[in-house]
Design a protein around this motif. Structure first.
Motif, PDB file in Angstrom:
ATOM      1  N   GLU A  30       0.826  -1.202   0.000  1.00  0.00           N
ATOM      2  CA  GLU A  30       0.000   0.000   0.000  1.00  0.00           C
ATOM      3  C   GLU A  30       0.865   1.258   0.000  1.00  0.00           C
ATOM      4  OE1 GLU A  30      -4.024  -1.509   2.236  1.00  0.00           O
ATOM      5  OE2 GLU A  30      -2.331  -0.884   3.469  1.00  0.00           O
ATOM      6  N   LEU A  31       1.919   1.270   0.821  1.00  0.00           N
ATOM      7  CA  LEU A  31       2.822   2.413   0.857  1.00  0.00           C
ATOM      8  C   LEU A  31       4.247   1.915   0.657  1.00  0.00           C
ATOM      9  CD1 LEU A  31       3.293   5.447   1.297  1.00  0.00           C
ATOM     10  CD2 LEU A  31       3.621   4.943   3.731  1.00  0.00           C
ATOM     11  N   LEU A  32       4.877   2.382  -0.404  1.00  0.00           N
ATOM     12  CA  LEU A  32       6.262   2.045  -0.696  1.00  0.00           C
ATOM     13  C   LEU A  32       7.130   3.256  -0.376  1.00  0.00           C
ATOM     14  CD1 LEU A  32       8.176  -0.097  -2.162  1.00  0.00           C
ATOM     15  CD2 LEU A  32       7.990   1.445  -4.102  1.00  0.00           C
ATOM     16  N   VAL A  33       8.169   3.065   0.425  1.00  0.00           N
ATOM     17  CA  VAL A  33       9.067   4.151   0.806  1.00  0.00           C
ATOM     18  C   VAL A  33      10.459   3.846   0.266  1.00  0.00           C
ATOM     19  CG1 VAL A  33      10.094   5.467   2.700  1.00  0.00           C
ATOM     20  CG2 VAL A  33       7.746   4.617   2.897  1.00  0.00           C
ATOM     21  N   ILE A  34      11.020   4.754  -0.509  1.00  0.00           N
ATOM     22  CA  ILE A  34      12.354   4.575  -1.075  1.00  0.00           C
ATOM     23  C   ILE A  34      13.328   5.393  -0.250  1.00  0.00           C
ATOM     24  CG2 ILE A  34      13.804   4.896  -3.109  1.00  0.00           C
ATOM     25  CD1 ILE A  34      11.298   4.638  -4.819  1.00  0.00           C
ATOM     26  N   GLY A  35      14.142   4.704   0.536  1.00  0.00           N
ATOM     27  CA  GLY A  35      15.115   5.361   1.397  1.00  0.00           C
ATOM     28  C   GLY A  35      14.758   5.207   2.856  1.00  0.00           C
ATOM     29  N   ALA A  36      15.753   4.823   3.676  1.00  0.00           N
ATOM     30  CA  ALA A  36      15.515   4.622   5.107  1.00  0.00           C
ATOM     31  C   ALA A  36      16.387   5.553   5.930  1.00  0.00           C
ATOM     32  CB  ALA A  36      15.767   3.165   5.505  1.00  0.00           C
ATOM     33  N   GLY A  37      16.439   6.828   5.508  1.00  0.00           N
ATOM     34  CA  GLY A  37      17.060   7.857   6.324  1.00  0.00           C
ATOM     35  C   GLY A  37      16.023   8.493   7.224  1.00  0.00           C
ATOM     36  N   SER A  38      16.285   9.718   7.669  1.00  0.00           N
ATOM     37  CA  SER A  38      15.367  10.388   8.597  1.00  0.00           C
ATOM     38  C   SER A  38      13.963  10.494   8.019  1.00  0.00           C
ATOM     39  CB  SER A  38      15.898  11.780   8.932  1.00  0.00           C
ATOM     40  OG  SER A  38      17.154  11.703   9.571  1.00  0.00           O
ATOM     41  N   ALA A  39      13.844  10.940   6.766  1.00  0.00           N
ATOM     42  CA  ALA A  39      12.524  11.103   6.155  1.00  0.00           C
ATOM     43  C   ALA A  39      11.855   9.765   5.898  1.00  0.00           C
ATOM     44  CB  ALA A  39      12.642  11.896   4.847  1.00  0.00           C
ATOM     45  N   GLY A  40      12.622   8.789   5.403  1.00  0.00           N
ATOM     46  CA  GLY A  40      12.050   7.497   5.078  1.00  0.00           C
ATOM     47  C   GLY A  40      11.549   6.743   6.293  1.00  0.00           C
ATOM     48  N   ILE A  41      12.331   6.767   7.377  1.00  0.00           N
ATOM     49  CA  ILE A  41      11.915   6.077   8.598  1.00  0.00           C
ATOM     50  C   ILE A  41      10.655   6.723   9.165  1.00  0.00           C
ATOM     51  CG2 ILE A  41      12.564   5.633  10.997  1.00  0.00           C
ATOM     52  CD1 ILE A  41      15.432   5.231  10.013  1.00  0.00           C
ATOM     53  N   ALA A  42      10.617   8.068   9.166  1.00  0.00           N
ATOM     54  CA  ALA A  42       9.419   8.756   9.662  1.00  0.00           C
ATOM     55  C   ALA A  42       8.213   8.444   8.792  1.00  0.00           C
ATOM     56  CB  ALA A  42       9.671  10.261   9.706  1.00  0.00           C
ATOM     57  N   ALA A  43       8.406   8.383   7.469  1.00  0.00           N
ATOM     58  CA  ALA A  43       7.295   8.066   6.571  1.00  0.00           C
ATOM     59  C   ALA A  43       6.785   6.653   6.810  1.00  0.00           C
ATOM     60  CB  ALA A  43       7.748   8.220   5.119  1.00  0.00           C
ATOM     61  N   ALA A  44       7.707   5.703   6.976  1.00  0.00           N
ATOM     62  CA  ALA A  44       7.305   4.317   7.207  1.00  0.00           C
ATOM     63  C   ALA A  44       6.518   4.187   8.506  1.00  0.00           C
ATOM     64  CB  ALA A  44       8.536   3.422   7.239  1.00  0.00           C
ATOM     65  N   ALA A  45       7.002   4.841   9.563  1.00  0.00           N
ATOM     66  CA  ALA A  45       6.303   4.762  10.849  1.00  0.00           C
ATOM     67  C   ALA A  45       4.918   5.396  10.760  1.00  0.00           C
ATOM     68  CB  ALA A  45       7.141   5.449  11.930  1.00  0.00           C
ATOM     69  N   ALA A  46       4.812   6.540  10.068  1.00  0.00           N
ATOM     70  CA  ALA A  46       3.508   7.198   9.931  1.00  0.00           C
ATOM     71  C   ALA A  46       2.548   6.351   9.111  1.00  0.00           C
ATOM     72  CB  ALA A  46       3.682   8.578   9.284  1.00  0.00           C
ATOM     73  N   GLY A  47       3.047   5.734   8.047  1.00  0.00           N
ATOM     74  CA  GLY A  47       2.196   4.872   7.233  1.00  0.00           C
ATOM     75  C   GLY A  47       1.710   3.664   8.001  1.00  0.00           C
ATOM     76  N   GLY A  51      -2.242   2.360   9.388  1.00  0.00           N
ATOM     77  CA  GLY A  51      -2.827   1.071   9.038  1.00  0.00           C
ATOM     78  C   GLY A  51      -2.467   0.551   7.671  1.00  0.00           C
ATOM     79  N   ALA A  52      -1.495   1.166   7.003  1.00  0.00           N
ATOM     80  CA  ALA A  52      -1.114   0.713   5.668  1.00  0.00           C
ATOM     81  C   ALA A  52      -0.055  -0.387   5.752  1.00  0.00           C
ATOM     82  CB  ALA A  52      -0.579   1.887   4.856  1.00  0.00           C
ATOM     83  N   LYS A  53      -0.026  -1.230   4.731  1.00  0.00           N
ATOM     84  CA  LYS A  53       1.053  -2.185   4.577  1.00  0.00           C
ATOM     85  C   LYS A  53       2.233  -1.437   3.953  1.00  0.00           C
ATOM     86  CE  LYS A  53       2.461  -6.407   2.198  1.00  0.00           C
ATOM     87  NZ  LYS A  53       2.102  -7.423   1.182  1.00  0.00           N
ATOM     88  N   VAL A  54       3.363  -1.378   4.679  1.00  0.00           N
ATOM     89  CA  VAL A  54       4.477  -0.522   4.277  1.00  0.00           C
ATOM     90  C   VAL A  54       5.688  -1.371   3.902  1.00  0.00           C
ATOM     91  CG1 VAL A  54       6.005   1.373   4.956  1.00  0.00           C
ATOM     92  CG2 VAL A  54       3.653   1.278   5.848  1.00  0.00           C
ATOM     93  N   THR A  55       6.323  -1.013   2.803  1.00  0.00           N
ATOM     94  CA  THR A  55       7.584  -1.626   2.385  1.00  0.00           C
ATOM     95  C   THR A  55       8.605  -0.521   2.194  1.00  0.00           C
ATOM     96  OG1 THR A  55       6.470  -3.455   1.262  1.00  0.00           O
ATOM     97  CG2 THR A  55       8.753  -2.992   0.624  1.00  0.00           C
ATOM     98  N   VAL A  56       9.790  -0.691   2.787  1.00  0.00           N
ATOM     99  CA  VAL A  56      10.874   0.281   2.675  1.00  0.00           C
ATOM    100  C   VAL A  56      11.999  -0.328   1.855  1.00  0.00           C
ATOM    101  CG1 VAL A  56      12.640   1.591   3.920  1.00  0.00           C
ATOM    102  CG2 VAL A  56      10.327   1.431   4.851  1.00  0.00           C
ATOM    103  N   ILE A  57      12.490   0.407   0.864  1.00  0.00           N
ATOM    104  CA  ILE A  57      13.616  -0.019   0.041  1.00  0.00           C
ATOM    105  C   ILE A  57      14.829   0.844   0.403  1.00  0.00           C
ATOM    106  CG2 ILE A  57      14.420  -0.467  -2.305  1.00  0.00           C
ATOM    107  CD1 ILE A  57      11.811  -1.887  -1.643  1.00  0.00           C
ATOM    108  N   GLU A  58      15.938   0.221   0.778  1.00  0.00           N
ATOM    109  CA  GLU A  58      17.140   0.955   1.137  1.00  0.00           C
ATOM    110  C   GLU A  58      18.351   0.345   0.443  1.00  0.00           C
ATOM    111  OE1 GLU A  58      20.001   3.198   2.071  1.00  0.00           O
ATOM    112  OE2 GLU A  58      18.028   3.795   2.821  1.00  0.00           O
ATOM    113  N   ARG A  59      19.098   1.169  -0.295  1.00  0.00           N
ATOM    114  CA  ARG A  59      20.227   0.666  -1.078  1.00  0.00           C
ATOM    115  C   ARG A  59      21.492   0.526  -0.249  1.00  0.00           C
ATOM    116  NH1 ARG A  59      21.021   4.751  -5.826  1.00  0.00           N
ATOM    117  NH2 ARG A  59      22.637   3.235  -6.345  1.00  0.00           N
TER     118      ARG A  59
END
Length: 497
Positions: A30-47, A51-59
């Motif tokens: 449901e929510l795809l987050v590209i990057g697990a820095g400050s913005a990405g981690i905050a976005a994943a936690a908020a998603g 109640g969304a299914k969240v996937t984070v991609i980090e290179r």
């Protein structure tokens, strides 16, 4: 809550059974987050909270540049340098000064220990415990709703790009061949360079210049603009330049680096000053580039997703952090403006909340406080005097308080500055504080500004005495003394000394 999966659309012109097989072969999120820095981690936690299914991609490694190579280790370096400076200048407290003995290798190992301590739980594991799927690899858009990571395809309902930034390398001939240090590679050093030339006199350049000089390097800093910290108030630029020079740093402003030359055992820079000055060759020692940052977007194949860059090369978004593809948002350093970890976290939360819940929260970057961690520190919120005059013209008031407050006198600190800018109604539009604890002090002014407060509100709040924030109270009271006049004369305003 309505699932954002309902926004998934079936490809046109396909047999429904074949389309179903294609979707079954893709990973759905449901929510795809590209990057697990400050913005990405905050976005994943908020998603995830929404109640969304969240996937984070980090290179690379989760945590981002701020944790591993930026804010956290830099402040540890600054703290060590300040300790060395206090030892060397202890005579101002009637204590016998001593020249510090530095084990630079141990210092750098200790900094890495502190970085690890700042992330007591490994970021990837922390995200997984929240129920977020974390995928290692480089993301590449293949369409407006799909990406590839390796040979695995993902279909998303909404996405947040939080790919961050990396140190910028100015196009100076020969510079790359000199293998210059950056804020990323600096932490690999195990020996303090005897001589360092920094190219770039912004916040990062000034912080490193002062720290390295205090630790014992011979330091030169070169800035193309006519002053250090060109985005800050001129008073701040002047004060920091004076402090750096007093600590042995050679400051060259209005100076362009024309070429870098690498020899077997030394390096040189060819520089030219303003007004057509003849180029001169200088011995540079080790070169460090601190000339800003660039967005990390190469390889994402953004046009396939209908996502585009602005003129500065950052991802173009509106004030709700939406890209031109309304299913894709962007947050943090990748959208430009000001590369601050605090703003990146807020961006991530806003982008994810808007994406998942359909809300329309606005990202107001101008209301985020920023700090230059030199000694003294520079804290700023909102407008500088110059930028305020563009919108307000003469309809603004500037209150400056440059006297030494009692806390500064007690700690034998040089003069600082408090500068508060307000409109004709006394409503604050910006402020700058220069003092040893400006990073803490500026947050109070940020609160006033974000709530549309007036300087009178600041003056009405008792401030603990003696503290660094006492300077704010004095500046506010001075402003009120000028504004408050009675028919029979000026209103009396009592001030504590």
């Amino acid at each position: 809550m309505t699932s954002v999966h309902q926004d998934l659309t079936q490809p046109q012109g396909q047999n429904p059974r074949n389309a179903q097989r294609v979707q079954d072969a893709e990973q759905q999120c449901e929510l795809l987050v590209i990057g697990a820095g400050s913005a990405g981690i905050a976005a994943a936690a908020a998603g995830q909270r929404a109640g969304a299914k969240v996937t984070v991609i980090e290179r690379e490694r989760p945590g981002g540049a701020s944790l591993w190579t930026g804010t956290v280790p830099t402040k540890a370096l600054i703290a060590a340098a300040r300790a060395a400076h206090l030892m060397r200048t202890a005579d101002r407290f009637a204590i016998t000064p001593v020249e510090p003995q530095l084990n630079f290798g141990e210092l750098m190992r200790g900094i890495q220990d502190r970085v690890s301590a700042a992330a007591p739980t490994e970021p990837s594991g922390a995200l997984q415990r929240l129920g977020v799927d974390v995928v290692a690899g480089a993301a590449r858009f293949t369409g407006p709703e799909t990406i590839m990571v390796g040979d695995v395809s993902y279909r998303f309902s909404r996405a947040v790009i939080a790919s961050g930034t990396a140190p910028a390398m100015p196009p100076i001939p020969g510079l790359v061949e000199c293998n210059p240090l950056t804020v990323t590679s600096f932490w690999e050093l195990r020996f303090l360079p005897e001589q360092v030339t920094l190219i770039g006199g912004g916040p990062t350049g000034c912080e490193f210049a002062q720290a390295l000089a205090r630790l014992g390097s011979k330091v030169r800093i070169i800035e193309l603009a006519d002053r250090l910290l060109p985005r800050e108030e001129p008073e701040a630029s002047e004060m920091i330049a004076e402090r750096l020079r007093s600590e042995g740093v050679e400051v060259l402003t209005g100076t362009a680096v024309r070429r870098a030359i690498s020899y077997a055992h030394h390096q040189q820079l060819i520089i030219a000053g303003p007004d057509g000055a003849e180029p001169v060759t200088i011995e540079s020692g080790r070169i460090m580039v601190t000339a800003g940052r660039r967005p990390v977007t190469v390889g994402l194949d953004l046009p396939r997703a209908g996502v585009f860059l602005n003129e500065q090369g950052y991802i173009a978004v509106d004030d709700r952090l939406r890209t031109e593809n309304r299913k894709v948002y962007a947050a943090g350093d990748a959208v430009g403006d000001r590369p601050l970890a605090s703003l990146a976290e807020l961006d991530g939360e806003i982008a994810a909340t808007n994406a998942v819940s359909g809300r329309s929260r606005i990202a107001r970057h101008e209301l985020g406080p920023q700090v230059v961690f030199t000694d003294p520190e520079i804290g700023r919120i909102g407008h500088t005097e110059m930028s305020a005059r563009v919108g307000l013209g003469d309809w603004l008031r500037v209150r400056k308080s440059s006297g030494r407050i009692d806390r500064a006198i007690a700690e034998n600190e040089p003069s600082g500055l408090t500068k508060i800018i307000s409109n004709g109604h006394g409503r604050m539009v910006g402020a700058t504080v220069i003092s040893p604890r400006a990073g803490e002090v500026i947050t109070e002014l940020a609160t006033v500004l974000q709530r549309g407060g007036r300087i009178a509100d600041l003056a009405s709040v008792p401030h603990a005495y003696p503290t660094w924030s006492d300077a704010l109270w004095h500046a506010a009271m001075d402003d009120q003394a000028e504004r408050q006049t009675a028919p029979t004369g000026r209103t009396a305003v009592l001030r504590r000394r």
